[in-house]
Design a protein around this motif. Structure first.
Motif, PDB file in Angstrom:
ATOM      1  N   GLU A 114       2.916  38.571 -29.743  1.00 19.41           N
ATOM      2  CA  GLU A 114       2.046  38.838 -28.594  1.00 19.41           C
ATOM      3  C   GLU A 114       1.652  40.312 -28.548  1.00 19.41           C
ATOM      4  N   GLU A 128      -4.059  33.682 -26.247  1.00 16.61           N
ATOM      5  CA  GLU A 128      -3.295  32.425 -26.230  1.00 16.61           C
ATOM      6  C   GLU A 128      -3.527  31.622 -27.514  1.00 16.61           C
ATOM      7  N   TYR A 129      -4.798  31.492 -27.889  1.00 15.03           N
ATOM      8  CA  TYR A 129      -5.118  30.764 -29.129  1.00 15.03           C
ATOM      9  C   TYR A 129      -4.549  31.488 -30.360  1.00 15.03           C
ATOM     10  N   ASP A 132      -0.809  30.707 -30.648  1.00 19.22           N
ATOM     11  CA  ASP A 132      -0.610  29.309 -31.073  1.00 19.22           C
ATOM     12  C   ASP A 132      -0.910  29.137 -32.566  1.00 19.22           C
TER      13      ASP A 132
END
Length: 443
Positions: A114, A128-129, A132
């Motif tokens: 992150e 976020e993508y 993931d």
């Protein structure tokens, strides 16, 4: 001792399979980008995420994947010198070295993902993508480095055919799985979006690693049984790899900075930059095919101390690659509009891409010279000089132009101007070095 064959036919036998093998990794990322960029909802955010993660993963792969060149150089030089019998324990130890490095780097980045992507200006849905996508694709990292080490062994043994087969199967599988997992198959597979693209890439990397293992055992006399003590050439492998590691840090600093600055301009800008970057990477690996032929044959010629043939080889592969670069630039001009539409349909993204794509095409001839000589110098074991060239090109060429362009408000064109200067600097430095050191040795 038999003189190494550097005929047109022999160069094509090495270069064409190397081109197909070389484009496998960018095909994985480019296919992911093209497929997720056309998702009906959040396609721009998905494309931006794949671009950010793709740049970061490419950086890691290029930094540590450089051991492939070191392995190839050591094997090809020993082949030319007639001392292959002394290398029995070297390949297995070299592969173990590669895998150990990959696990250490994976452990050092996985828990800070992150923070890493935030530093690259990812935020909100894009962040976020990105997380993931990365959390799945990263597990293919050690597998890719294992595959690269095997490719280095094959290259050192003067063959690019089996790497081509492995890469073609991996790329084909990735493309098929991308469509199936990202968009889904009605009644069988639910659409998975960005996560589906990550699983598709990981599956392809698993298959490529397994094929590499099988083929190196079946098609060569190489033993993968680790024995001790360490082979004397491991010391040279570590030295070469360290220089290439430092070189690749400088190389990827430039690529990551360019991505970071594009992301800072906005999601449409990073999406357009991602399209351009994926096309640039594809052409870079395409051009690396003739560089690979120069790398493979050049290392063997050095082992033979055949500098006259080395000069002839350098002229041939350089001219071939300039021709390939010109052809790729013409294709880019002809497909200027369709290439953008392949990745995204957002009018703002496409407008930004069409406004700067000509810079990618301008870069291609410089790529041809820089990448060809770069590969030849790797085969000659000139890792220290290659390190210094990348450091100087990045510090004194790329960075000043990048931030001057930012100050002037030139946007994506300024970012790509910095990349053009960066590549041209490298090409010129390598030409000067070759003319000073190796040309006088040719009779």
């Amino acid at each position: 001792m038999t003189t190494t064959n550097i005929s047109f036919k022999r160069i094509q036998q090495l270069a064409i399979p190397a081109i197909i093998a070389g484009i496998a990794e960018p095909v994985l990322s480019s296919t992911d980008a093209a497929v997720v960029g056309n998702i009906a909802e959040f396609g721009t955010e998905s494309l931006a995420a794949v671009g950010i993660v793709g740049t970061f993963l490419s950086a890691l792969i290029w930094i540590l994947g450089q051991t492939r060149s070191a392995i190839s150089a050591i094997i090809s030089q020993n082949l030319g010198a007639g001392t292959m019998g002394d290398l029995k324990s070297f390949p297995a130890q070299a592969i173990f070295f590669n895998i150990t490095l990959s696990v250490l780097v994976l452990g050092g980045t996985y828990f800070f993902v992150e923070e890493i992507f935030t530093l690259l200006n990812a935020e909100g849905l894009i962040l976020e993508y990105s997380i993931d996508y990365y959390n799945i694709r990263v597990w293919g990292f050690p597998l890719t480095l294992f595959t690269f080490a095997i490719f280095g062994i094959f290259r050192g043994l003067q063959t690019t055919f089996w790497p081509m087969i492995i890469a073609a199967i991996g790329a084909g599988l990735n493309i098929g799985l991308d469509f199936a997992l990202v968009y889904g198959i009605e009644g069988y597979i639910n659409p998975m979006g960005v996560v589906g693209a990550a699983w598709a890439s990981l599956a392809a990397q698993i298959v490529m690693a397994l094929l590499s293992l099988i083929l190196v055992l079946k098609k060569t006399n190489v033993s993968l049984r680790i024995t001790f003590p360490l082979h004397p050439e491991i010391r040279r492998l570590v030295s070469m790899s360290l220089n290439l590691f430092l070189r690749s840090l400088a190389l990827n600093a430039a690529l990551i900075l360019s991505t970071r600055e594009a992301a800072a301009l906005g999601k449409e800008y990073i999406a357009a930059h991602t399209i351009a970057f994926n096309i640039w990477i594809f052409t870079a690996f395409f051009l690396d095919g003739y560089g690979a032929a120069g790398n493979i044959l050049g290392g063997r010629l050095l082992g033979e101390r055949n500098f006259n043939s080395l000069w002839k080889l350098t002229k041939k592969v350089s001219l071939y690659n300039i021709g390939v670069a010109t052809l790729l630039a013409l294709i880019g001009l002809l497909l200027y509009q369709p290439l953008g539409l392949l990745f995204n349909k957002n009018p703002e993204v496409l407008s930004l891409f069409y406004g700067m794509f000509f810079m990618v095409l301008i870069c291609l001839p410089f790529n041809a010279i820089a990448f060809t000589l770069d590969s030849i110098f790797k085969g000659l074991g000139e890792m220290g000089f290659l390190r210094n060239v990348l450091l100087s090109a990045t510090i004194f060429g790329f960075v000043p132009v990048l931030y001057f362009s930012k100050y002037q408000g030139w946007g994506l064109i300024g970012i790509w101007l910095a990349l053009v200067v960066w590549v041209a600097w490298r090409g010129m430095a390598l030409v000067i070095k070759y003319y000073k050191k190796y040309l006088p040795l040719a009779s």
